[in-house]
Design a protein around this motif. Structure first.
Motif, PDB file in Angstrom:
ATOM      1  N   PRO C 456      45.897  32.851  46.592  1.00 32.70           N
ATOM      2  CA  PRO C 456      45.781  34.119  45.861  1.00 32.70           C
ATOM      3  C   PRO C 456      44.481  34.836  46.201  1.00 32.70           C
ATOM      4  O   PRO C 456      43.403  34.324  45.907  1.00 32.70           O
ATOM      5  N   PRO C 457      44.561  35.956  46.831  1.00 39.31           N
ATOM      6  CA  PRO C 457      43.349  36.577  47.357  1.00 39.31           C
ATOM      7  C   PRO C 457      42.522  37.326  46.333  1.00 39.31           C
ATOM      8  O   PRO C 457      41.328  37.418  46.463  1.00 39.31           O
ATOM      9  N   ALA C 458      43.154  37.882  45.311  1.00 37.41           N
ATOM     10  CA  ALA C 458      42.411  38.786  44.436  1.00 37.41           C
ATOM     11  C   ALA C 458      41.492  38.048  43.485  1.00 37.41           C
ATOM     12  O   ALA C 458      40.712  38.646  42.780  1.00 37.41           O
ATOM     13  N   LYS C 460      39.261  35.789  44.360  1.00 38.03           N
ATOM     14  CA  LYS C 460      37.973  35.407  44.947  1.00 38.03           C
ATOM     15  C   LYS C 460      36.887  36.352  44.470  1.00 38.03           C
ATOM     16  O   LYS C 460      37.063  37.564  44.504  1.00 38.03           O
TER      17      LYS C 460
END
Lengths: 462, 462, 462, 462
Positions: C456-458, C460
Motif C-alpha cells: 500500500p503506497p499511500a 508511507k
C-alpha cells in the motif's frame, strides 16, 4: 499613398475607375513577378523644387475627419476577415480594408481634439487594434502605424504646423497612411543604437535623402514616410539625426517588393529605396545631434503605445483563432462519438487553457493602457513586459489550437494556419523579448541594490 | 482564539506569563509529540446553556476597531519575515504576528463603514495580503480568512446582528480570527457539491454540532468557526445546510494537530473535531434547503475575493523570493568572476523573466480586484483565471530562483527553499486549476455556440 | 505511379520527353486551378478484366533491386534540399527526388533478403528517413510508406506471392511507391476503431472498390495503393475487412488534388476516389471479419516502425533547421557587435538547448529502433512514447530557431519557416499524442494495480 | 567511516551497543544542536607518524568482496524506502542502509575483475543507482561516489597499489565509503577552473593537509577522502595539484554538520575541515602541475559516469514518486465519483505524461551508458545532455504528481513531498545545465563552422 511623381494634385484623375488609389498604384508597380525590382517613373528632368512646391496648393478638400465609430468594430472585423485569405495568398496590399478603416474614423482616432480629432487614448487604440487584428492583422498593422504617429503628435507636437495640417486635410479626404521608416540593412534596428546610414544632404531649400529602409510596413500604400536619417555635415555643421517627412509621390523614391514573409503577408513591409529624394528644408521632426539621441530612441510613452498597441493587435489574431476553434469544435461530430467535440472534457479544458491565457493577456494590456492614458509612469515602464507576456500568450494560444485540430488546423481550407503564421510575426516587433527581459532584470536588480545595504537579504535563515 | 471552556472572560488568568493567548493554548494542547490527539479540557458536567450564555456578558471592552494604517505594511512585512523561519521550523502558530496585524488595523480592514470599520475593498485587501504574504504567508492566510468573513458581511449581512456586534467588540479588544470550516474527510470539498457529513442536532435553544473538519486554517488561534453542517431533520422538518457560528471556547470542540505540510506550516490548518458542540439556535448563517445550495457554493463575489486575495498573498511570497534572489546576486562574488553575479547578462535576463512574470500577475490581480470593487461582473467571473495564471507565475518564479542559485537556494540557511515550499501550497486553494480551466473553456464554447448559427466559422478559407 | 488507364505496359511511351512518369501524370491531371476536381480519363468501355489482366505480362525488366548505398545519404540530402523550396512553393510532387532515392537503393532497403533485398531493419530505416527528411520531408514521407510496406512483408508475409513478385520486379526497374490508404471522411482514422465506408463488391474474378480515401500521401506518384475496405456481404457471407491491392493504373480511380496544407506540401496527400475500381480476387491482404480487427489496427511492430520511422524523419527536418541556424549565426555580423552572432553566449546557450533536445530525441529513437530490431517487446510498446517526445523536441527546436532569428527566420528567402511548417505536420501522424499519453498512463496504472495489494503506497510517511 | 584518531582497530569497542559504527560516531559528534561546530577528539600529543602507521596493521580481514547480487535490488529498494522518512526527518546518516548496500555487493560492484571485483560497467551502475535512488537517494548518493571511485581505478589505475589493496581489504570486511572532496568556499567548484585553496605541505614522509571542503557527501561515514589540494611549493618545486588519500581516522580532521538542505538530508554533505592532517607521502593520485589540469578537470569518461549515474539515481526518485502516485490514484475514491481516481481519463493522461517523460529519460540514460561501456566517445560527450534532459524530466514528473494530488502530495504523511525535495537536488550536481548547454551549443556551432565554407546555409531559399 504613392502617387505618380509630378502629378500630386491631379492624382485622382490618373486612378483607374473603381479602385482606390493605393491598390491602383500597387498594381502598376508590382505586376510582373519577373520584374521584382520596381523603379519610379519620375521624369528625370523635374527639379525637386517644382515637384515639391506643387504639393502645397491643396485647397478644396473636406476639412472634417471622419467621425469615430467604435460600434462598427464587429462589422469591420468581419469585413476585413472576409478579404484576409485572398490578401494572404497574393501578398497583396489590403487597400479596400484600409479604406473601410478610414471610413469608420479609425485611422484618425488618435488625432488630437485640438486638431479636430477624437483624441482617442491608448486604451481605445488597443481596443481598435484588437478588433482590426482579428479581422486582418495586415490592415491593423498599417493602421497602427498611422495611429501611433497621430498619437505622438497629440502628446508632443513635432511636425511643422502646416505640414501636419496638410496631412490632416488629406486624412479628411481619404485614408492617409503614415509610417516611420527606421530599419536599415547595415544597422539592424536603430533602437539598439547606432547612426542611420541613410543621409540627408542639404541642397538649397531642400534635403535630398538617399538610402535604403527595410521592413517598411505598408510602404506601397503610404502617404507620408518619416525617414530616420542623418545629415551630411557641411562646414562647421555637426552631424544631426532626425525624421524627415517624405511625401511618397516624391521623385527618387522606389518601393522594392522584397517582403515575402510567412505571415503578415499583406502588410507589404517592403524595402524603400531613396535616391536623392527631395524634402523641404523644414519638413523634419526632432533634428538633433545624435549624442542627445531623442531621435534614435523613442520616448517611453511612444514605446508604450507601440508595445501595448501591437500586443493588442496580435491578441486579436489569437482571439480569431480561438473563435474559429470553438466553432470547429461545435461543428465537428466524429462518427464514433456521436456528439460534437465541444462536449468532451478534454477539449473543454484545452479551450479553457487558451481562453485563460487570452483573458489574462487582454486584461493586462487593457489595464496598463488605461494607466498609460492616466499618466502613470510605472505603467509606461511595464509596457514591454506586457508585450512579452501578451505575444507569448497569443502565440501559445494559436499553437494549442493547432495541436488540438490536427489536419483541420493545418490545411489552407481553414484559417487557423494563417492566424498562426500571422501571430508568429508578433515576436519581431520592437521591443523584442530579450531586450525587455534584460532591461526588466536590470531594473529589478538596481532596485534591490539601493536598498540592500540596510537590509541584507542573504542572511535570513530557514 | 481557543479558550478553556467555561472561562471565556477569565481566559488571561490561565495564560502563562509572557506569552500571548493563542500561543499559550497551543502549547498547552499540543506539547507532547507522543500525544498527537489532544482533547478539550471541558468540564463534562457543564451544560451547553451555562457555557454559552456566559459569553454574552462582555461589556467593558474598547469599542473602536484599531485604525487601518497601510503605511505600516513594509515594516510589518519585515517584522513577520523575522519570525517566519522559526514558525516554519516548529510549525507553530504565529500568534505574535497575528497580533501585529491586528494592531495595524489590518485584521478588520474590511469591516463595513456602517459597523465602524474602514470598509476596505478587494483592491486594498489584495495589497494587504501581498505584503503580509511576503512576510509570513501563514499569518497572511489566517488574516485573509478573517478579512473575507468581514467583507462578505459588509456586502451581504448574514450574521445575527448581536452576534456580529459581539465579534466586532472582541475585534476591538484584540485579534479575533474567524474562518469557515468546510472540508471533511469523506467529502472532499463541498465546493464540488455534496452534503456535509457534519450534523447539527436541535436540542432546546441550541444546535449540537458533531463532525470533523479538515484543513481548518489557524484553528488553534480562531475566535469563531463558521462550521458548514446539515441539520438532522426532525418530524416534518427538511434537511437544511448552513454555517453555524461556533465559539472556539465551546465544550466538545477539539483541535487535532494533524497539519504537517511541507509549506505554510505555521498556518496550523489542523483538523477540528466537534462532539455535540452547542451553538445558540439563532447563530447560523444562510440556513436553507440544500437544493438551493447558497450555502454549498459561495456566491461569485465571495469566490472572487477568495481567488484574487489568495493569489495576491502567494505573489507576495514570490516577491519575497525575488527580493532574496536579487540581494544574493549582488552579494555573491565568485572568485573567477571578480564581480557580483548581478553583473552577468545571464542572470539579468533570468531575473527579468521572474520580474516579468510577477509584474504581469500583480497587474492582472490588481486590475481585476479594482473592477470587482467597481461591481464589474465580468471581472468577478475572471477571478479564477487570475488565480490560475497568478499562482502559476508565483510558483514558476520561485522555481526559477531556485534553479539559478543551486545549493544556496536549497539550504535552510537561506529562505528561498521556504518560499518555495510555501508557494507550492497556492495550488490547493479553491478554485483549483482544473475546475477553472473546464469552466472557462465551457464558457468560451457556450459563447460561440450562441453565435455559431449565423457565422459558420469552419468554412472560412486560407 | 498513376498511369492513364488502359495503357499500363505502354506507360513510358506516353510520357513527355525529359520528365519522369509521376510528374508527367501529375501535370496531365492537375493542371487547371480552375478545375479542382479532376477525373480519370479512363475509357469507359474498358472492362475490368482486360485492364487488369494486361498488367501481368511484364517480362523484360531488370530483376535486381538497386543496391543499398547508405554512404550516399549526405549527397542525397543535399540534392533533395536543393529541390525542396520549389516543390514547397508549387505543392508539386517531387518525382525527381523519389527517383534519386530509388537509385540509391533506399526505396527498397527493407525488402527481405529472401526476396533479394537488403533486409534493412528499423535502425537503418530511421537513419535513412532522418537523412531524407533533412533534405525534403515530402520525399522522405512517400519513401517511408513504401519502406514500411516492404518491412511488414519481410516480417510477416501477407501479399500473394506473385503480386509481391510483380511489385519487386517493378521496383527493380524504377521507383515503385506503395502506400496504405485508410483515412476516410466519415470515419476519422480507422486506427481509432470503426469499419471503413469504402466497399469491395465481388464481381466475378474481381473485387470492385468504391469509396473515398483522404490524406493519401504521394497518391499521384503511387504504383500500388493498399485500400482498406470492407466487403459487401453476399448470401451468407459475413462482412470482412482487408487491404485491397489496387494498381494505380486501374480504371475508376481518381486522385483529387485536395491537399493544400501549410507544410509537407509536396507530399501531395490528396484524396483518392474509387468508383468500382477492379482488383483481382486474390489481391487482398489480411481479409478477416472485423471482430478480429487485425486489419483495423496494425500489429504493434508495424506501429513501432511507423512511430519511430516518422519521428526520425521529422528529427531530420529539425536537424536541417539547426544546421541553417548555426550557419546563419556564423554569417550574421551585426555592425554594433563586430563579430558573428555565434560568438555571443546567449546564442551559444540557445543553440545548446536545441542541440540538447535533438541529441536526446535522436538517441531515444535510435535506441528503441535497435531494440525493436532485436525483438524487444518493451521497445515496441514504447515507440509511441518516442514519437510524442521526439516530435515535441523537433517542433520546439525549430520554434526556438525561429524565435532566435526574428525576421530572418520568417522570410521565404530562408528555409527556416519551411522547416517549421513541415515539422508542424509531425503531430498529425498516428499515433497522436493524446492516444499515446492515455495508453501509457493506463499501462502505468495497470502495472501498479497488480502490485498494490501487497504494497500500500499511500501509507508511507514523511 | 570516521573513527576516533589513534584507535582505528579498536573502534568497535567505543561504539555504543546496538548501533553501527557510522551512526555511533555520528551521534557522538553531532548530538548537541547548541554546539553546531564539532571538533575531533584527537589526542593533541599524537604525532602524525604514530597515528597513521597504526592504520596499516589490519591483517585478519575477509579477503573476498561480497558477491554482486542484482536480483536483490527490489528488496533493497523496499528496505531503504522503509528507513528513508526517518533519516529525512532527522537528517541522520543512513548507516544501516549503507550496510545493506554493501552486503548485496553493490558498493563494490565496479571494482575491477583484476582486483577480484565484479567489474560492473556504467549500464549496471545506472541500474543499481536507479534502484537505490528509488529507495533512499541519500544512500544511493554515497554509494555512487564509492562506485565512481572504484570504476575510475578500474579504467585507469591511479592509486598506489598497496593503498588501494588496503581499501579493498576494508571493503571486504564492511562498507568502505570513499568520496572525492573538491568544492571549497572561496572557489566555487574546481570544475570551473582555479586552484584549490586547500594546501598540502611536505613534512618529512608525510603531507600535512589544511583547508576546508564543502558539500562532502557522506563525510561522517567515509573511510577515505580524496582531498583535492595544491602543494605548498618548496625551493625550486613548482606548485602541483592532486587528490590526497586521507584516512578519515586521521588527526586534525573534523566534520562540521553544516548540511541542512531541503532535500537529500540524510546524505550529510557536510563541511570537512582539515588542520595539518597527515597523509603518507605516496598516498596521492595524479599529482601534476596545474597547467596540465588533469586533476582539476575529470577525464570525460569519469564525467560521463558521474552525469549518467546521478541522473539514473534521480530518475529512481521520480520513479518512486510515480509509483506512489499510481497507488494513490487507485486507492482514492471520491464520494461523488464512486470509483478510484485512476479511472478518470484526466488522471490517466496525466500519469501518461509522467510515464512518458520517465520512459524517455530512462531509455536515454541506459542507451548512452551502454555505449559508454562500449567505448563510444560520442556517447561520452553526450552524457551531459542526458543529465540536463533526465533531471528536468525527473523534476517535472514529480512536480506534476504534486500538482495532481493537492494536499495529499504536500503532507509529510505521504512521501511525495520528500521525493520532490530530493529530486530538486539533482540540478546542483556537476555538470550543471548552463555549462552543458553552452558547451553543447559551442560544439554544434563549431561543427557548422568547419563545413560552412563549402555549404553556405543562409542562401537557401523558400
Amino acid at each position: 499613398m504613392l502617387r505618380p511623381p509630378g502629378s500630386a494634385s491631379a492624382a485622382p484623375i490618373t486612378t483607374p475607375p473603381g479602385t482606390g488609389p493605393p491598390r491602383a498604384h500597387h498594381s502598376v508597380r508590382h505586376t510582373a513577378a519577373a520584374a521584382p525590382r520596381t523603379t519610379t517613373t519620375a521624369d528625370a528632368t523635374a527639379t525637386p523644387e517644382t515637384l515639391v512646391t506643387s504639393t502645397t496648393d491643396r485647397t478644396h478638400r473636406p476639412t472634417a475627419l471622419p467621425p469615430l465609430d467604435l460600434d462598427r468594430l464587429p462589422a469591420l472585423t468581419a469585413a476585413l476577415a472576409a478579404r484576409a485569405p485572398a490578401h494572404d495568398r497574393d501578398a497583396s496590399f489590403p487597400a479596400e480594408g484600409v479604406a473601410l478603416v478610414h471610413e469608420a474614423g479609425l485611422l484618425t482616432a488618435t488625432v488630437a481634439t485640438r486638431h479636430g480629432g477624437p483624441g482617442a487614448g491608448l486604451a481605445d487604440t488597443a481596443r481598435i487594434l484588437r478588433a482590426l487584428g482579428a479581422g486582418d492583422p495586415a490592415v491593423a498593422l498599417v493602421a497602427a502605424m498611422t495611429l501611433f504617429v497621430h498619437a505622438a503628435e497629440a502628446r508632443t507636437p513635432g511636425w511643422p504646423a502646416t505640414v501636419y495640417g496638410d496631412l490632416l486635410a488629406e486624412s479628411a479626404a481619404g485614408p492617409a497612411l503614415v509610417n516611420a521608416l527606421r530599419v536599415e540593412p547595415e544597422l539592424g534596428s536603430p533602437i539598439r543604437g547606432g547612426l542611420p546610414a541613410t543621409t540627408a544632404r542639404r541642397d538649397g531649400g531642400h534635403w535630398l535623402l538617399t538610402g535604403r529602409k527595410m521592413y517598411s510596413t505598408g510602404a506601397i500604400g503610404l502617404s507620408r514616410m518619416l525617414v530616420f536619417a542623418r545629415t551630411e555635415p557641411g562646414d562647421g555643421e555637426p552631424v544631426r539625426v532626425g525624421s524627415f517627412i517624405v511625401r511618397t509621390d516624391s521623385p527618387g523614391l522606389t518601393v522594392e517588393p522584397t517582403w515575402d514573409h510567412v505571415g503578415l503577408r499583406a502588410s507589404r513591409s517592403d524595402d524603400v529605396v531613396l535616391d536623392s529624394v527631395p524634402v523641404p528644408a523644414d519638413d523634419v521632426i526632432g533634428l538633433t545631434e545624435p549624442g542627445d539621441t531623442p531621435g534614435a530612441r523613442p520616448d517611453p510613452v511612444t514605446g508604450a503605445w507601440n508595445a501595448l498597441g501591437l500586443t493588442a493587435l496580435y491578441l486579436g489574431v489569437a482571439g480569431a483563432a480561438r473563435d474559429w476553434l470553438t466553432g470547429f469544435l461545435h461543428e465537428r461530430v466524429p462518427t464514433a462519438l456521436g456528439a460534437p467535440l465541444a462536449t468532451l472534457p478534454r477539449f473543454q479544458s484545452a479551450v479553457g487553457e487558451i481562453e485563460t491565457a487570452l483573458i489574462g493577456a487582454d486584461t493586462l494590456v487593457d489595464a496598463l493602457a488605461a494607466r498609460v492614458d492616466a499618466g502613470d509612469p510605472e505603467a509606461v515602464e511595464q509596457a514591454g513586459v506586457a508585450k512579452v507576456l501578451g505575444t507569448r500568450a497569443a502565440i501559445t494560444a494559436v499553437d494549442q489550437a493547432l495541436t488540438l485540430t490536427g489536419n483541420h488546423g493545418l490545411t489552407h481550407a481553414n484559417p487557423l494556419q494563417r492566424h498562426y503564421r500571422d501571430v508568429l510575426c508578433s515576436r519581431v516587433h520592437t521591443p523584442q523579448d530579450d531586450s525587455v527581459l534584460t532591461a526588466t532584470g536590470r531594473a529589478a536588480l538596481a532596485r534591490r541594490c539601493t536598498s540592500a545595504a540596510s537590509n541584507p537579504p542573504a542572511s535570513k535563515g530557514n
